[in-house]
Design a protein around this motif. Structure first.
Motif, mmCIF file in Angstrom:
data_model
loop_
_atom_site.group_PDB
_atom_site.id
_atom_site.type_symbol
_atom_site.label_atom_id
_atom_site.label_comp_id
_atom_site.label_asym_id
_atom_site.label_seq_id
_atom_site.Cartn_x
_atom_site.Cartn_y
_atom_site.Cartn_z
ATOM 1 N N GLN A 167 0.827 -1.205 0.000
ATOM 2 C CA GLN A 167 0.000 0.000 0.000
ATOM 3 C C GLN A 167 0.864 1.259 0.000
ATOM 4 O OE1 GLN A 167 -2.362 -1.035 3.453
ATOM 5 N NE2 GLN A 167 -4.150 -1.502 2.209
ATOM 6 N N GLN A 168 2.002 1.188 0.687
ATOM 7 C CA GLN A 168 2.931 2.323 0.686
ATOM 8 C C GLN A 168 3.525 2.527 -0.701
ATOM 9 O OE1 GLN A 168 5.650 1.192 3.811
ATOM 10 N NE2 GLN A 168 4.426 2.136 5.434
ATOM 11 N N VAL A 169 3.898 1.413 -1.366
ATOM 12 C CA VAL A 169 4.419 1.490 -2.741
ATOM 13 C C VAL A 169 3.367 2.098 -3.663
ATOM 14 C CG1 VAL A 169 5.115 0.114 -4.755
ATOM 15 C CG2 VAL A 169 6.040 -0.428 -2.494
ATOM 16 N N LEU A 170 2.105 1.643 -3.506
ATOM 17 C CA LEU A 170 1.014 2.161 -4.332
ATOM 18 C C LEU A 170 0.812 3.654 -4.098
ATOM 19 C CD1 LEU A 170 -1.346 1.698 -6.286
ATOM 20 C CD2 LEU A 170 -2.755 1.080 -4.308
ATOM 21 N N GLN A 171 0.820 4.068 -2.834
ATOM 22 C CA GLN A 171 0.614 5.478 -2.522
ATOM 23 C C GLN A 171 1.733 6.331 -3.109
ATOM 24 O OE1 GLN A 171 -2.170 6.867 -0.917
ATOM 25 N NE2 GLN A 171 -1.199 8.648 -1.848
ATOM 26 N N THR A 172 2.975 5.856 -2.983
ATOM 27 C CA THR A 172 4.121 6.583 -3.558
ATOM 28 C C THR A 172 3.981 6.698 -5.072
ATOM 29 O OG1 THR A 172 5.578 5.787 -1.798
ATOM 30 C CG2 THR A 172 6.637 6.606 -3.792
ATOM 31 N N ALA A 173 3.579 5.578 -5.714
ATOM 32 C CA ALA A 173 3.404 5.572 -7.175
ATOM 33 C C ALA A 173 2.305 6.535 -7.592
ATOM 34 C CB ALA A 173 3.088 4.162 -7.661
ATOM 35 N N GLN A 174 1.207 6.574 -6.825
ATOM 36 C CA GLN A 174 0.101 7.487 -7.155
ATOM 37 C C GLN A 174 0.525 8.943 -6.979
ATOM 38 O OE1 GLN A 174 -2.846 5.781 -4.522
ATOM 39 N NE2 GLN A 174 -3.858 4.689 -6.184
ATOM 40 N N ASP A 175 1.297 9.213 -5.921
ATOM 41 C CA ASP A 175 1.797 10.588 -5.704
ATOM 42 C C ASP A 175 2.720 11.015 -6.845
ATOM 43 O OD1 ASP A 175 0.397 10.658 -3.343
ATOM 44 O OD2 ASP A 175 2.121 10.218 -2.059
ATOM 45 N N GLN A 176 3.601 10.094 -7.269
ATOM 46 C CA GLN A 176 4.507 10.395 -8.369
ATOM 47 C C GLN A 176 3.731 10.615 -9.669
ATOM 48 O OE1 GLN A 176 7.295 7.155 -8.428
ATOM 49 N NE2 GLN A 176 8.494 7.946 -6.704
ATOM 50 N N LEU A 177 2.659 9.822 -9.857
ATOM 51 C CA LEU A 177 1.831 9.969 -11.063
ATOM 52 C C LEU A 177 1.197 11.358 -11.108
ATOM 53 C CD1 LEU A 177 0.589 8.641 -13.582
ATOM 54 C CD2 LEU A 177 -1.281 7.846 -12.133
ATOM 55 N N ILE A 178 0.681 11.806 -9.973
ATOM 56 C CA ILE A 178 0.079 13.143 -9.904
ATOM 57 C C ILE A 178 1.120 14.208 -10.244
ATOM 58 C CG2 ILE A 178 -0.911 14.858 -8.329
ATOM 59 C CD1 ILE A 178 -2.254 12.486 -6.864
ATOM 60 N N ASN A 179 2.318 14.072 -9.690
ATOM 61 C CA ASN A 179 3.396 15.029 -9.951
ATOM 62 C C ASN A 179 3.786 15.028 -11.425
ATOM 63 O OD1 ASN A 179 5.581 16.874 -9.150
ATOM 64 N ND2 ASN A 179 6.925 15.148 -9.593
ATOM 65 N N GLN A 180 3.874 13.822 -12.021
ATOM 66 C CA GLN A 180 4.249 13.717 -13.439
ATOM 67 C C GLN A 180 3.171 14.319 -14.337
ATOM 68 O OE1 GLN A 180 4.912 9.530 -13.526
ATOM 69 N NE2 GLN A 180 7.009 9.686 -12.778
ATOM 70 N N LYS A 181 1.919 14.153 -13.956
ATOM 71 C CA LYS A 181 0.824 14.736 -14.750
ATOM 72 C C LYS A 181 0.881 16.261 -14.700
ATOM 73 C CE LYS A 181 -2.596 11.015 -14.781
ATOM 74 N NZ LYS A 181 -3.968 10.606 -14.392
ATOM 75 N N GLN A 182 1.241 16.804 -13.543
ATOM 76 C CA GLN A 182 1.374 18.264 -13.420
ATOM 77 C C GLN A 182 2.514 18.778 -14.291
ATOM 78 O OE1 GLN A 182 1.854 18.588 -9.184
ATOM 79 N NE2 GLN A 182 -0.344 18.725 -8.776
ATOM 80 N N GLN A 183 3.644 18.057 -14.279
ATOM 81 C CA GLN A 183 4.776 18.439 -15.131
ATOM 82 C C GLN A 183 4.390 18.348 -16.603
ATOM 83 O OE1 GLN A 183 8.353 16.283 -14.125
ATOM 84 N NE2 GLN A 183 7.979 16.475 -11.931
ATOM 85 N N ARG A 184 3.650 17.277 -16.934
ATOM 86 C CA ARG A 184 3.222 17.072 -18.321
ATOM 87 C C ARG A 184 2.311 18.211 -18.783
ATOM 88 N NH1 ARG A 184 -1.178 15.721 -20.769
ATOM 89 N NH2 ARG A 184 -1.108 14.606 -22.766
ATOM 90 N N ALA A 185 1.419 18.644 -17.907
ATOM 91 C CA ALA A 185 0.494 19.731 -18.252
ATOM 92 C C ALA A 185 1.265 21.002 -18.598
ATOM 93 C CB ALA A 185 -0.467 19.983 -17.092
ATOM 94 N N GLN A 186 2.337 21.277 -17.865
ATOM 95 C CA GLN A 186 3.163 22.451 -18.146
ATOM 96 C C GLN A 186 3.850 22.323 -19.505
ATOM 97 O OE1 GLN A 186 5.818 22.715 -14.818
ATOM 98 N NE2 GLN A 186 4.247 23.432 -13.394
ATOM 99 N N VAL A 187 4.387 21.127 -19.785
ATOM 100 C CA VAL A 187 5.055 20.886 -21.072
ATOM 101 C C VAL A 187 4.060 21.053 -22.216
ATOM 102 C CG1 VAL A 187 6.209 19.148 -22.503
ATOM 103 C CG2 VAL A 187 6.818 19.369 -20.093
#
Length: 365
Positions: A167-187
């Motif tokens: 569950q910790q791995v999943l939560q970390t992956a979901q947090d990273q996904l949100i961050n990557q989507k934000q970076q992608r939106a800027q690009v």
């Protein structure tokens, strides 16, 4: 498998490897651009690929969590069953102990049981021995069940700890996904500004369409020599009006509708939440599974008889070139890779590379 079949399989695998290499080269050529646009396109693809990997990690983590929960439920049922069994055995043992004490210490009972008939004495002694044996057997069973219960409790604790880590791995992956989507939106925002500075959106969309047509033409030639194996599956042409939507959602962009300027949609867009399963509409072989400019993470399935289905703007791709897929099989997850403004999947049907309106092919709602 015979030598001839092994040779055929090796030949097909070699052809698939050649196809993958050629598609990789073609994708690089089709995605090419100049200057700042090129840099931003490369960054957009990199972000989409990272989101793809993150989506696959989330999917794998969720599957592991579901499995661990299922295993914990099974262990919990075993614990309950063992506790009930131990309680029942304890009750039986208590009853047998009371009976043994009663027989062994009550003189009146002994006098009745141990009468003058020697045969009756033998039977009574045999019954007492049986009673003692049954008591020892119950004690051994209870001890064994208590040991099993202790082992299963330890397994359950280990599984619960494993579940917590997953569950910790999943939560970390979901947090990273949100961050990557934000970076992608800027690009993506910078890319759109750069494109608008040099050409209008209609020109860009038409260029994207030409790239896709070139890719599909190349795929058709590459797949010509590969054997078709429909087995018991119906030919695609027979499935008109019988296909399920690749995604359970509303159609928000329709075939032939204006996109920008004189550019029109060659397929439909089905809305869906990011990460939602995208499913193959019919049996076929995966002909393309990669990022393409204008369409993001794209899956193309060849159904034989010059029919193909396309699934674009995915968040993650779950298949590879050469895979055979069944109708209803999950092939991707919905997203907005490339330049789709809403989350969902872009769906096309092509016959001899010509776009067909997908809606008449779908089941009536």
């Amino acid at each position: 498998m015979s030598h001839a079949q092994e040779a055929d399989e090796a030949s097909i695998n070699q052809q698939l490897q050649t196809i993958k290499t050629r598609l990789s080269e073609l994708k690089t050529a089709l995605n090419s651009a100049r200057g700042e646009e090129a840099r931003l396109l490369q960054e957009l693809e990199r972000q989409d690929q990272k989101i793809n990997e993150q989506g696959q990690l989330i999917r794998t983590s969720q599957q592991k969590i579901d499995l661990s929960r299922h295993q914990i439920e099974g262990l919990t049922r075993q614990i309950t069953d063992l506790k009930q069994s131990i309680d029942q055995q304890k009750q039986q043992m208590a009853g047998l102990l009371r009976l043994h004490i009663y027989i062994s210490h009550d003189r009146f009972i002994k006098k009745i049981l141990l009468n003058r008939d020697s045969r009756s004495v033998d039977i009574t002694q045999h019954q007492i021995k049986f009673l003692q044996h049954r008591l020892y057997s119950l004690i051994e069973d209870i001890a064994e069940h208590i040991t099993q219960l202790s082992d299963i409790k330890i397994q359950t604790q280990n599984k619960q700890q494993q579940l917590k880590q997953q569950q910790q791995v999943l939560q970390t992956a979901q947090d990273q996904l949100i961050n990557q989507k934000q970076q992608r939106a800027q690009v993506l925002s910078h890319l759109r500004q750069t494109i608008n500075a040099y050409q209008n959106e209609s020109e860009t969309l038409n260029q994207d369409r030409q790239r896709l047509n070139q890719l599909l033409a190349e795929i058709s030639q590459l797949l010509d020599d590969l054997p078709e194996d429909l087995g018991a599956n119906a030919h695609f042409a027979q499935l008109k009006g019988r296909l399920d939507k690749p995604l359970s959602g509303d159609i928000i962009r329709r075939f032939g509708a204006l996109r920008a300027g004189h550019s029109r949609w060659d397929g439909i867009v089905v809305a869906g939440e990011s990460g939602q399963a995208v499913k193959a509409t019919a049996y076929g072989r995966v002909a393309f599974a990669d990022w393409l400019r204008g369409y993001g993470l794209l899956v193309v399935i060849d159904h034989g008889d010059d029919f193909m289905s396309l699934y674009g703007h995915n968040q993650s791709v779950l298949v590879e070139v050469g895979d055979w897929v069944q109708s209803g099989q999950e092939i991707a997850t919905a997203g907005q890779s490339g330049n789709l403004s809403e989350s969902g999947v872009y769906f096309e049907i092509r016959q001899q590379a010509d776009p067909q309106n997908p809606e008449p092919w779908l089941k009536s709602p």
